[in-house]
Design a protein around this motif. Structure first.
Motif, PDB file in Angstrom:
ATOM      1  N   ASN A 129       0.846  -1.198   0.000  1.00  0.00           N
ATOM      2  CA  ASN A 129       0.000   0.000   0.000  1.00  0.00           C
ATOM      3  C   ASN A 129       0.879   1.245   0.000  1.00  0.00           C
ATOM      4  OD1 ASN A 129      -2.396   1.446  -0.017  1.00  0.00           O
ATOM      5  ND2 ASN A 129      -2.540   1.496   2.212  1.00  0.00           N
ATOM      6  N   PRO A 130       1.040   1.902  -1.141  1.00  0.00           N
ATOM      7  CA  PRO A 130       1.852   3.129  -1.184  1.00  0.00           C
ATOM      8  C   PRO A 130       1.247   4.211  -0.299  1.00  0.00           C
ATOM      9  CG  PRO A 130       1.373   2.309  -3.404  1.00  0.00           C
ATOM     10  CD  PRO A 130       0.501   1.535  -2.463  1.00  0.00           C
ATOM     11  N   PRO A 131       2.044   5.190   0.100  1.00  0.00           N
ATOM     12  CA  PRO A 131       1.496   6.312   0.879  1.00  0.00           C
ATOM     13  C   PRO A 131       0.351   6.982   0.124  1.00  0.00           C
ATOM     14  CG  PRO A 131       3.894   6.373   0.877  1.00  0.00           C
ATOM     15  CD  PRO A 131       3.498   5.324  -0.100  1.00  0.00           C
ATOM     16  N   TYR A 132      -0.611   7.465   0.885  1.00  0.00           N
ATOM     17  CA  TYR A 132      -1.803   8.097   0.299  1.00  0.00           C
ATOM     18  C   TYR A 132      -1.483   9.043  -0.860  1.00  0.00           C
ATOM     19  CZ  TYR A 132      -5.614   6.868   3.563  1.00  0.00           C
ATOM     20  OH  TYR A 132      -6.601   6.238   4.256  1.00  0.00           O
ATOM     21  N   HIS A 133      -0.544   9.938  -0.643  1.00  0.00           N
ATOM     22  CA  HIS A 133      -0.301  10.990  -1.636  1.00  0.00           C
ATOM     23  C   HIS A 133       0.418  10.483  -2.873  1.00  0.00           C
ATOM     24  CE1 HIS A 133       3.331  10.827   0.842  1.00  0.00           C
ATOM     25  NE2 HIS A 133       3.987  11.448  -0.117  1.00  0.00           N
ATOM     26  N   ARG A 134       0.795   9.179  -2.885  1.00  0.00           N
ATOM     27  CA  ARG A 134       1.440   8.622  -4.075  1.00  0.00           C
ATOM     28  C   ARG A 134       0.573   7.555  -4.747  1.00  0.00           C
ATOM     29  NH1 ARG A 134       6.664   8.079  -1.259  1.00  0.00           N
ATOM     30  NH2 ARG A 134       6.639   5.868  -1.802  1.00  0.00           N
ATOM     31  N   TRP A 135      -0.679   7.434  -4.328  1.00  0.00           N
ATOM     32  CA  TRP A 135      -1.527   6.410  -4.929  1.00  0.00           C
ATOM     33  C   TRP A 135      -1.657   6.592  -6.438  1.00  0.00           C
ATOM     34  CZ3 TRP A 135      -6.489   4.551  -1.962  1.00  0.00           C
ATOM     35  CH2 TRP A 135      -6.074   3.886  -0.801  1.00  0.00           C
ATOM     36  N   ARG A 136      -1.909   7.805  -6.889  1.00  0.00           N
ATOM     37  CA  ARG A 136      -2.133   8.040  -8.315  1.00  0.00           C
ATOM     38  C   ARG A 136      -0.917   7.664  -9.157  1.00  0.00           C
ATOM     39  NH1 ARG A 136      -6.286   8.001 -11.403  1.00  0.00           N
ATOM     40  NH2 ARG A 136      -7.445   9.311  -9.929  1.00  0.00           N
ATOM     41  N   SER A 137       0.271   7.870  -8.646  1.00  0.00           N
ATOM     42  CA  SER A 137       1.484   7.565  -9.421  1.00  0.00           C
ATOM     43  C   SER A 137       1.988   6.145  -9.192  1.00  0.00           C
ATOM     44  CB  SER A 137       2.602   8.562  -9.072  1.00  0.00           C
ATOM     45  OG  SER A 137       2.939   8.472  -7.686  1.00  0.00           O
ATOM     46  N   ASP A 138       1.858   5.628  -7.966  1.00  0.00           N
ATOM     47  CA  ASP A 138       2.496   4.356  -7.623  1.00  0.00           C
ATOM     48  C   ASP A 138       1.625   3.125  -7.840  1.00  0.00           C
ATOM     49  OD1 ASP A 138       4.480   6.071  -6.844  1.00  0.00           O
ATOM     50  OD2 ASP A 138       4.686   5.298  -4.806  1.00  0.00           O
ATOM     51  N   TRP A 139       0.310   3.245  -7.679  1.00  0.00           N
ATOM     52  CA  TRP A 139      -0.542   2.063  -7.760  1.00  0.00           C
ATOM     53  C   TRP A 139      -0.669   1.476  -9.174  1.00  0.00           C
ATOM     54  CZ3 TRP A 139      -1.693  -1.885  -5.238  1.00  0.00           C
ATOM     55  CH2 TRP A 139      -2.049  -1.883  -3.893  1.00  0.00           C
ATOM     56  N   PHE A 151       0.447  21.859   4.318  1.00  0.00           N
ATOM     57  CA  PHE A 151       1.895  21.683   4.308  1.00  0.00           C
ATOM     58  C   PHE A 151       2.319  20.220   4.213  1.00  0.00           C
ATOM     59  CE2 PHE A 151       0.803  25.488   6.719  1.00  0.00           C
ATOM     60  CZ  PHE A 151       1.547  26.457   6.052  1.00  0.00           C
ATOM     61  N   SER A 152       1.365  19.306   4.371  1.00  0.00           N
ATOM     62  CA  SER A 152       1.684  17.883   4.360  1.00  0.00           C
ATOM     63  C   SER A 152       0.817  17.162   3.328  1.00  0.00           C
ATOM     64  CB  SER A 152       1.436  17.273   5.745  1.00  0.00           C
ATOM     65  OG  SER A 152       1.450  15.858   5.678  1.00  0.00           O
ATOM     66  N   PRO A 153       1.416  16.651   2.239  1.00  0.00           N
ATOM     67  CA  PRO A 153       0.621  15.927   1.240  1.00  0.00           C
ATOM     68  C   PRO A 153      -0.131  14.739   1.838  1.00  0.00           C
ATOM     69  CG  PRO A 153       2.811  16.415   0.376  1.00  0.00           C
ATOM     70  CD  PRO A 153       2.825  16.768   1.831  1.00  0.00           C
ATOM     71  N   MET A 154       0.488  14.050   2.793  1.00  0.00           N
ATOM     72  CA  MET A 154      -0.154  12.900   3.405  1.00  0.00           C
ATOM     73  C   MET A 154      -1.404  13.320   4.175  1.00  0.00           C
ATOM     74  SD  MET A 154       0.024   9.629   3.854  1.00  0.00           S
ATOM     75  CE  MET A 154      -0.489   8.320   4.981  1.00  0.00           C
ATOM     76  N   LEU A 155      -1.287  14.352   5.020  1.00  0.00           N
ATOM     77  CA  LEU A 155      -2.440  14.799   5.795  1.00  0.00           C
ATOM     78  C   LEU A 155      -3.496  15.448   4.916  1.00  0.00           C
ATOM     79  CD1 LEU A 155      -0.779  16.137   9.053  1.00  0.00           C
ATOM     80  CD2 LEU A 155      -2.036  14.018   8.703  1.00  0.00           C
ATOM     81  N   ARG A 156      -3.085  16.003   3.785  1.00  0.00           N
ATOM     82  CA  ARG A 156      -4.068  16.547   2.842  1.00  0.00           C
ATOM     83  C   ARG A 156      -4.967  15.429   2.317  1.00  0.00           C
ATOM     84  NH1 ARG A 156      -0.850  19.737   0.503  1.00  0.00           N
ATOM     85  NH2 ARG A 156      -0.138  18.425  -1.213  1.00  0.00           N
ATOM     86  N   GLU A 157      -4.377  14.256   2.090  1.00  0.00           N
ATOM     87  CA  GLU A 157      -5.172  13.119   1.626  1.00  0.00           C
ATOM     88  C   GLU A 157      -6.029  12.542   2.748  1.00  0.00           C
ATOM     89  OE1 GLU A 157      -5.682  12.166  -1.340  1.00  0.00           O
ATOM     90  OE2 GLU A 157      -4.260  13.576  -2.226  1.00  0.00           O
ATOM     91  N   VAL A 158      -5.528  12.588   3.981  1.00  0.00           N
ATOM     92  CA  VAL A 158      -6.353  12.176   5.118  1.00  0.00           C
ATOM     93  C   VAL A 158      -7.584  13.067   5.205  1.00  0.00           C
ATOM     94  CG1 VAL A 158      -6.463  12.014   7.636  1.00  0.00           C
ATOM     95  CG2 VAL A 158      -4.438  11.179   6.415  1.00  0.00           C
TER      96      VAL A 158
END
Length: 308
Positions: free
Chosen positions: A67-77, A255-262
């Motif tokens: 499971n890639p990090p949330y903010h990389r789903w579009r590129s990594d999955w 400021f945080s791509p991960m928390l933006r996806e949360v």
């Protein structure tokens, strides 16, 4: 049966142990070469189709738990799923994808195995596209794939960013306040990690038609507020749970791509988010672990961590 498990996080490690307990031969593949007792280990980038095909040779099933990090789903999955399809086609291995409920969006509750997919944000769109690729490859006869969908998981090993993981249990057990995304007083389905693993194992041996979705039976649909009250009463603690103010989550997300996806997927905690697994229970014969048993094991795990 020989099984190749991609990923060794909380889901991958529980799935691996479930297959091992059944007597299967299991290889766990990760980039870092993470080990799980009793399983063989492989260093592998799951998006590397030739390498994945080599690793999958002599395996009957590929279980996708990475499971890639949330903010990389579009590129990594997408490259991972493309590689999985290529490897399954080349080796004849079946594919069990571990998924979630994001693709249903604001569905009517409870969500079932036949609920329409209508994503509410980009991660749900990604999950719909991933399963669409696997389903179409199955319908063409290129491979055999199923997806096992779970709501948010909990249990021993559910550390990190799990909504019912470390951030929830450790403060409450210490008599402090736990801060929750969304409204903690709303009903929400929770999948116990061993039940998720048992559903994956059962799906991998299903004798009927593939190209379908299974749901993990939820151990509880309780709100986090209700769970906190149970923990306090059952274990003699005095913790509490409160909502993270939306402006705080949104501000930090800037400021945080991960928390933006949360924040983008927090709609799941602003209204009831409940799943139904009646069809899966009927056809696969799986059942949720009793809530008290699951809660005792989970709390015991976190208390063990605090005593180390």
């Amino acid at each position: 049966m020989s099984v190749l498990v991609l990923g060794a996080g909380p889901v991958g490690s529980n799935v691996t142990r479930a297959f091992l307990a059944r007597g299967d031969e299991v290889t766990v593949a990760t980039r870092s070469g993470t080990t799980v007792d009793g399983a063989a280990t492989a260093h592998l980038d799951a998006a590397d189709a030739p390498a994945l095909s080599r690793a999958a040779s002599d395996h009957a099933t590929i279980v996708v738990c990475t499971n890639p990090p949330y903010h990389r789903w579009r590129s990594d999955w997408p490259p991972i799923v493309d590689a999985v399809i290529q490897a399954a086609r080349a080796t004849g291995a079946d594919v069990v994808m571990v998924g979630n409920l994001y693709s249903y969006g604001h569905a009517s509750m409870p969500m079932t195995e036949r609920s329409p997919e209508d994503p509410a944000e980009s991660k749900g769109e990604v999950r719909r596209e991933l399963w669409g690729s696997l389903r179409l490859a199955t319908e063409r006869g290129d491979i055999r794939a199923v997806e096992v969908r779970a709501s948010d998981y909990f249990g021993p090993d559910a550390t990190g960013d799990a909504h019912l993981g470390t951030r929830f249990f450790e403060p409450i057990l210490a008599g402090k306040r736990s801060w929750a995304v969304g409204n903690p007083s709303l009903d929400h389905s929770w999948a116990y990690l061993p039940d998720l693993a048992a559903t994956v194992v059962a799906a991998s041996t299903y004798a009927g038609a593939w190209g379908r979705v299974w749901h993990v039976p939820a151990a509880s649909d309780l709100s986090r507020t209700a769970i906190c009250r149970q923990v306090n009463a059952r274990y003699g603690v005095h913790g509490s749970v409160s909502a993270i103010p939306s402006w705080v989550l949104g501000g930090v997300g800037a400021f945080s791509p991960m928390l933006r996806e949360v924040a983008a997927s927090s709609y799941q905690f602003r209204s009831p988010f409940v799943s139904d697994a009646a069809q899966t229970e009927r056809e696969l014969g799986v059942r949720a672990t009793g809530w008290d048993e699951a809660l005792d094991a989970t709390v015991g795990y976190y208390r063990g961590l605090s005593n180390r």
